[in-house]
Design a protein around this motif. Structure first.
Motif, PDB file in Angstrom:
ATOM      1  N   ASN A  72      91.045  85.483  58.753  1.00 55.55           N
ATOM      2  CA  ASN A  72      91.273  86.599  57.849  1.00 55.55           C
ATOM      3  C   ASN A  72      91.275  87.938  58.581  1.00 55.55           C
ATOM      4  O   ASN A  72      92.083  88.811  58.294  1.00 55.55           O
ATOM      5  N   PHE A  73      90.352  88.097  59.516  1.00 54.08           N
ATOM      6  CA  PHE A  73      90.229  89.375  60.212  1.00 54.08           C
ATOM      7  C   PHE A  73      90.965  89.374  61.557  1.00 54.08           C
ATOM      8  O   PHE A  73      90.975  90.367  62.260  1.00 54.08           O
ATOM      9  N   SER A  93      91.377 102.453  49.880  1.00 52.23           N
ATOM     10  CA  SER A  93      90.183 103.175  49.503  1.00 52.23           C
ATOM     11  C   SER A  93      90.469 104.015  48.276  1.00 52.23           C
ATOM     12  O   SER A  93      91.571 104.503  48.083  1.00 52.23           O
ATOM     13  N   ASP A 125      89.191 106.849  47.532  1.00 48.60           N
ATOM     14  CA  ASP A 125      88.961 108.283  47.664  1.00 48.60           C
ATOM     15  C   ASP A 125      90.256 109.039  47.504  1.00 48.60           C
ATOM     16  O   ASP A 125      91.220 108.787  48.209  1.00 48.60           O
ATOM     17  N   MET A 184      95.412 105.071  54.107  1.00 46.67           N
ATOM     18  CA  MET A 184      95.002 104.104  55.131  1.00 46.67           C
ATOM     19  C   MET A 184      96.257 103.510  55.724  1.00 46.67           C
ATOM     20  O   MET A 184      97.261 103.394  55.091  1.00 46.67           O
ATOM     21  N   PHE A 185      96.186 103.130  56.968  1.00 44.22           N
ATOM     22  CA  PHE A 185      97.347 102.435  57.445  1.00 44.22           C
ATOM     23  C   PHE A 185      97.302 101.000  56.965  1.00 44.22           C
ATOM     24  O   PHE A 185      96.242 100.454  56.881  1.00 44.22           O
ATOM     25  N   ILE A 186      98.484 100.460  56.841  1.00 47.39           N
ATOM     26  CA  ILE A 186      98.576  99.097  56.334  1.00 47.39           C
ATOM     27  C   ILE A 186      98.930  98.179  57.498  1.00 47.39           C
ATOM     28  O   ILE A 186      99.897  98.417  58.208  1.00 47.39           O
ATOM     29  N   GLY A 187      98.145  97.168  57.658  1.00 48.56           N
ATOM     30  CA  GLY A 187      98.436  96.182  58.700  1.00 48.56           C
ATOM     31  C   GLY A 187      98.267  96.742  60.100  1.00 48.56           C
ATOM     32  O   GLY A 187      98.599  96.082  61.071  1.00 48.56           O
ATOM     33  N   SER A 188      97.709  97.926  60.226  1.00 51.22           N
ATOM     34  CA  SER A 188      97.479  98.627  61.496  1.00 51.22           C
ATOM     35  C   SER A 188      98.328  98.055  62.620  1.00 51.22           C
ATOM     36  O   SER A 188      97.856  97.517  63.578  1.00 51.22           O
ATOM     37  N   THR A 216      85.727 105.027  51.520  1.00 49.95           N
ATOM     38  CA  THR A 216      86.132 104.539  52.836  1.00 49.95           C
ATOM     39  C   THR A 216      84.904 104.113  53.645  1.00 49.95           C
ATOM     40  O   THR A 216      84.926 103.080  54.308  1.00 49.95           O
ATOM     41  N   ARG A 271      83.622 100.855  52.473  1.00 48.13           N
ATOM     42  CA  ARG A 271      84.446  99.753  52.972  1.00 48.13           C
ATOM     43  C   ARG A 271      84.204  99.512  54.452  1.00 48.13           C
ATOM     44  O   ARG A 271      84.172  98.370  54.903  1.00 48.13           O
ATOM     45  N   ASN A 329      83.048  96.023  56.072  1.00 49.55           N
ATOM     46  CA  ASN A 329      83.877  95.379  57.087  1.00 49.55           C
ATOM     47  C   ASN A 329      83.117  95.095  58.381  1.00 49.55           C
ATOM     48  O   ASN A 329      83.562  94.271  59.175  1.00 49.55           O
ATOM     49  N   PRO A 374      87.323 104.753  60.522  1.00 50.67           N
ATOM     50  CA  PRO A 374      87.997 104.967  59.228  1.00 50.67           C
ATOM     51  C   PRO A 374      89.507 104.799  59.300  1.00 50.67           C
ATOM     52  O   PRO A 374      90.150 104.577  58.279  1.00 50.67           O
ATOM     53  N   ASP A 375      90.104 104.920  60.509  1.00 49.84           N
ATOM     54  CA  ASP A 375      91.560 104.906  60.568  1.00 49.84           C
ATOM     55  C   ASP A 375      92.140 103.522  60.833  1.00 49.84           C
ATOM     56  O   ASP A 375      93.314 103.390  61.092  1.00 49.84           O
ATOM     57  N   GLN A 376      91.318 102.485  60.758  1.00 48.82           N
ATOM     58  CA  GLN A 376      91.898 101.165  60.984  1.00 48.82           C
ATOM     59  C   GLN A 376      92.057 100.399  59.675  1.00 48.82           C
ATOM     60  O   GLN A 376      91.537 100.800  58.639  1.00 48.82           O
ATOM     61  N   HIS A 377      92.818  99.309  59.767  1.00 50.79           N
ATOM     62  CA  HIS A 377      93.038  98.494  58.582  1.00 50.79           C
ATOM     63  C   HIS A 377      91.725  97.826  58.165  1.00 50.79           C
ATOM     64  O   HIS A 377      91.066  97.184  58.977  1.00 50.79           O
ATOM     65  N   LEU A 378      91.350  98.015  56.908  1.00 49.67           N
ATOM     66  CA  LEU A 378      90.114  97.418  56.414  1.00 49.67           C
ATOM     67  C   LEU A 378      90.457  96.259  55.493  1.00 49.67           C
ATOM     68  O   LEU A 378      91.208  96.422  54.541  1.00 49.67           O
ATOM     69  N   GLU A 379      89.907  95.117  55.801  1.00 49.41           N
ATOM     70  CA  GLU A 379      90.228  93.939  55.007  1.00 49.41           C
ATOM     71  C   GLU A 379      89.455  93.956  53.684  1.00 49.41           C
ATOM     72  O   GLU A 379      89.985  93.638  52.643  1.00 49.41           O
TER      73      GLU A 379
END
Lengths: 465, 333
Positions: free
Chosen positions: A114-115, A453, A455, A461-465, B39, B42, B46, B327-332
């Motif tokens: 998953n991660f 998030s 907020d 947030m970036f998606i799929g970094s 954030t 999360r 994570n 905070p700037d990475q993809h969080l599952e």
């Protein structure tokens, strides 16, 4: 209902609930592993969002399966302390092995999977999901080793009123295990195939990412058909095995009150009248039960009254008849649900050859509704297996009434309190899980809908970094 | 001999569980309170995201091993501590689902609800394990049929509640230190701010607990218990001294403290597994609660083969996920 009754209710309810999620976990892990193998081999990037879609549904399902499994691990001690003392030597061992061999593997590698997107290589990522698939299957093997002992005790000796293991090999070669394990695992593959077919059908009907969901439809149809054929084949072997190992369960499952003639008919449906001990409105297929039981054209099957008389001689006075109606209806439910799945899977595979399945809207609608079938079949299968074994908890060795915890430590009130608590917690989880299944099915493959998030102030947030 | 080996193995499994899940529970209890926005919540979740599930299997394995190796301990413990165990299981069930479901919907009400569930779900096992272990040693009313007849409230006595507060505080401190290691920014600063008072509290609670335990009549190996416990206390104190500068070292020292305290406790409990307050003849001991030698023999082979393999691949996953969560990475989750 008394303390024993509530203890049984608690075990039945929590176990059936647990088993709504387990087969989907076992089967979906395999299906995702197959999809990801195709992805890695072909390098076709279309597969990745599809795999991640199924992965999200897998995790929603997996979480509930895992946490309800925690209760399974401990509730033998909670409500069934005397059972635990009686068989702990034998029953505990496969449970511990299951944790060591399987739980660690699946729990650790599902985290990696998953991660691990983009953090580990594609091949390693693929290996992780195959390890999860293997782990869930191995887990099934060990818990069914334990359950098979309850159906057909082997490899033990009685010492001071307790069953002690004297052959681990005998536990692993228990004939019951080798019909029960393949049947259950194949049923899990079949269940997940229908889960995937139904949701793929849902997407195809709405023209969502048609090319992608055709891919999962194909894999699920093929795995579903193979599993359906095999699960019925093994199930038939299992029924034949019952003739020898648990004749009472078979007689109850057939609502066969008296020993049949050498040409036993199979009751396709009837209304079981337990009080009058007879069936009404029976639809019977001539000779079929004999064929099912013996794989030949003549042979009589023992009836409930005759087995009861035999058991009184063997185990002393008592009532050895399980609740007949639930056993009978559960068996019918399983068989009919299984047969329907076979028919649907076969038709789906037939349509695959012409690649026309995306246009057969009526059939896709049927498939959407067929999602209920695996749940019905799985629950019914276990109800038949466990209710049909009554009054025994360990067949021929320990009666269920003697396995319950002493009322001196676990009162009826304790059990009612915990049953109520679990009912509320489990109900809340089911509502949440269904909500998320629905939500993520509708979101489909659209990655911009991933959780973000909440907020308002925070940057995107970036998606799929 | 074999029952003793299994007593040690159960101790090892619980040690693994307390070290690994301890910080999970700590993170679960703290994250709602020390984060400044969603954030950060999360990010906190994570940090344990890929690890907690594998960590929890240590408990499942300990439970399975208890059943296999000491069926009488398993049966008496879980039926006797019935409602306490039900509460703990509810906690464990809730937090497992909470971590998976919490961020799967944007609605603030949904997230808030699961945050509360996660907090309570982490609090219950963190508190109750300390209560349970203290009860093993101080004793519960176990009768001739090996049934604990005390009921839920008899489990809550000053010594056992103190034990619960100790495990709770240790896990909170461990979680706070873990967050300082795995996060960055304001969240990390908050975690460090709470780690210090939590460690102070743990130092006091553990010192009193050790002295109190020394007064327990059933305590065995008293000198060894004291020596090992003191080593643990020294590690904890050392962790407090270095936590501002070296969080990695502090985390290891705290883990060492949890290992030493658990080890000392099992040492002090031996040869008992559960003490009866109704008479020493009803005590459950390593030999009276154990499975037969054949089962133990089979299980020993399985455990000695599998535990190193499990440790190896779990260690590998910690290495794969060693990076800080930013905070700037993809969080599952």
């Amino acid at each position: 209902m008394d303390q024993l009754g509530f203890a049984r209710l608690q075990f039945g309810v929590t176990t059936v609930y647990h088993f709504f999620f387990v087969p989907i976990t076992i089967g979906l892990a395999l299906l995702i592993a197959i999809l990801e193998s195709i992805y890695v081999r072909t390098g076709n990037e279309d597969y990745r969002p599809l795999i991640q879609f199924w992965g999200r549904l897998f995790l929603i399902n997996f979480a509930v399966g895992v946490v309800t499994g925690l209760l399974q691990e401990f509730q033998f001690g909670l409500d069934w302390a005397n059972y635990s003392r009686f068989v702990g030597d034998i029953f505990g061992a496969p449970l511990a092995v299951e944790a060591l061999l399987a739980f660690f593997m699946e729990s650790t590698f599902i985290g990696v999977w998953n991660f691990g997107w983009d953090r580990i290589s594609k091949k390693l990522h693929l290996t992780a999901i195959w390890l999860v698939a293997a782990g869930t299957m191995i887990s099934g093997f060990w818990i069914l080793t334990a359950n098979s002992f309850m159906q057909e005790p082997v490899g033990y000796q009685m010492v001071n009123g307790h069953a002690q293991m004297n052959s681990f090999g005998a536990l692993l070669t228990n004939p019951q295990l080798w019909v029960e394990f393949p049947h259950t695992i194949l049923a899990a593959y079949l269940s997940a195939s229908f889960f995937m077919l139904a949701i793929s059908a849902f997407q195809l009907l709405r023209h969502h990412h048609v090319e992608s969901f055709k891919k999962s439809f194909r894999v699920a149809a093929v795995v579903g058909l193979i599993s359906a054929v095999l699960v019925i084949f093994v199930g038939d072997m299992q029924a034949s095995h019952l003739v020898k190992s648990q004749p009472m369960k078979l007689a109850a499952a057939e609502a066969l009150w008296n020993t049949s003639s050498v040409h036993a008919p199979w009751s396709a449906f009837s209304i079981v009248n337990t009080k009058a001990q007879k069936d009404e409105l029976s639809i019977k297929i001539p000779d079929m039960l004999t064929i099912l039981a013996y794989k030949r054209l003549s042979g009589s099957v023992q009836g409930i009254h005759q087995v009861q008389a035999e058991y009184v001689k063997k185990y002393g006075p008592g009532n050895y008849i399980p609740p007949v109606a639930p056993t009978y209806y559960a068996f019918r439910t399983m068989i009919f649900a299984g047969t329907l799945m076979l028919v649907f899977a076969a038709y789906a595979v037939y349509l695959l050859r012409r690649s026309r399945y995306a246009d057969k809207r009526w059939f896709l609608k049927v498939l959407e509704w067929s999602l209920i079938l695996p749940y019905l079949a799985n629950a019914a299968g276990w109800i038949m297996t466990e209710v049909g074994r009554q009054p025994w908890v360990v067949y021929g060795l320990l009666r269920t009434a003697n396995g319950v915890s002493s009322p001196a430590s676990v009162s009826e009130t304790d059990i009612i309190l915990s049953l109520t608590t679990f009912a509320v917690v489990y109900g809340f989880m089911a509502v949440s899980a269904i909500y998320l299944f629905r939500k993520y099915t509708i979101i489909g493959l659209d990655p911009t809908n991933e959780p973000q998030s909440a907020d308002s102030a925070s940057p995107m947030m970036f998606i799929g970094s | 001999m074999l029952p003793t080996i299994w007593f040690i193995l159960i101790g090892v499994l619980f040690t693994g569980y307390f070290i690994l899940e301890g910080f999970d529970y700590g993170v679960g209890m703290l994250y709602s309170f020390i984060s400044h926005n969603d954030t950060e919540r999360r990010m906190a979740l994570n940090t344990i995201g890929p690890l907690w599930s594998g960590n929890e299997v240590w408990l499942v394995t300990a439970g399975g091993a208890l059943f296999a190796a000491f069926p009488f301990w398993y049966a008496t413990l879980f039926s006797g501590f019935y409602l306490a165990l039900v509460l703990m299981l509810v906690g464990l069930i809730f937090r497992g689902v909470a971590i998976e479901y919490r961020s799967k919907d944007q609605s603030p009400a949904w997230r808030k609800r699961w945050d509360i569930i996660m907090t309570v779900g982490s609090f219950l096992p963190a508190l109750l394990w300390g209560v349970a272990f203290a009860n093993f040693l101080e004793g519960v009313p176990i009768n001739a049929q090996m049934n604990d007849i005390g009921g839920f409230f008899s489990l809550l006595r000053p010594y056992t509640v103190w034990g619960g507060l100790l495990s709770l505080t240790l896990f909170l401190a461990q979680g706070a230190t873990f967050l300082t290691l795995k996060t960055a920014g304001p969240l990390r600063d908050s975690a460090l701010r709470v780690a210090k008072p939590l460690l102070n509290a743990a130092i006091v609670l553990s010192a009193v607990f050790v002295l109190w335990t020394m007064a327990m009549p059933a305590l065995g190996h008293r000198d060894w218990y004291l020596v090992v416990s003191l080593l643990g206390w020294v590690s904890l104190t050392a962790a407090r001294m270095v936590v501002s500068q070296k969080q990695g070292t502090a985390f290891l020292l705290q883990s060492l403290m949890i290992a030493l305290s658990t080890g000392a406790f099992f040492l002090g409990l031996f040869p008992h597994v559960m003490v009866s307050t109704l008479g020493a003849q009803y005590d459950l001991t390593v030999s009276s609660a154990a499975a037969n030698p054949y089962t133990l023999h089979v299980m020993t082979i399985v455990a000695l083969t599998m535990v190193p393999i499990v440790l190896a691949y779990q260690a590998w996953t910690y290495w794969v996920f060693r990076k800080r969560i930013t905070p700037d990475q993809h969080l599952e989750y």
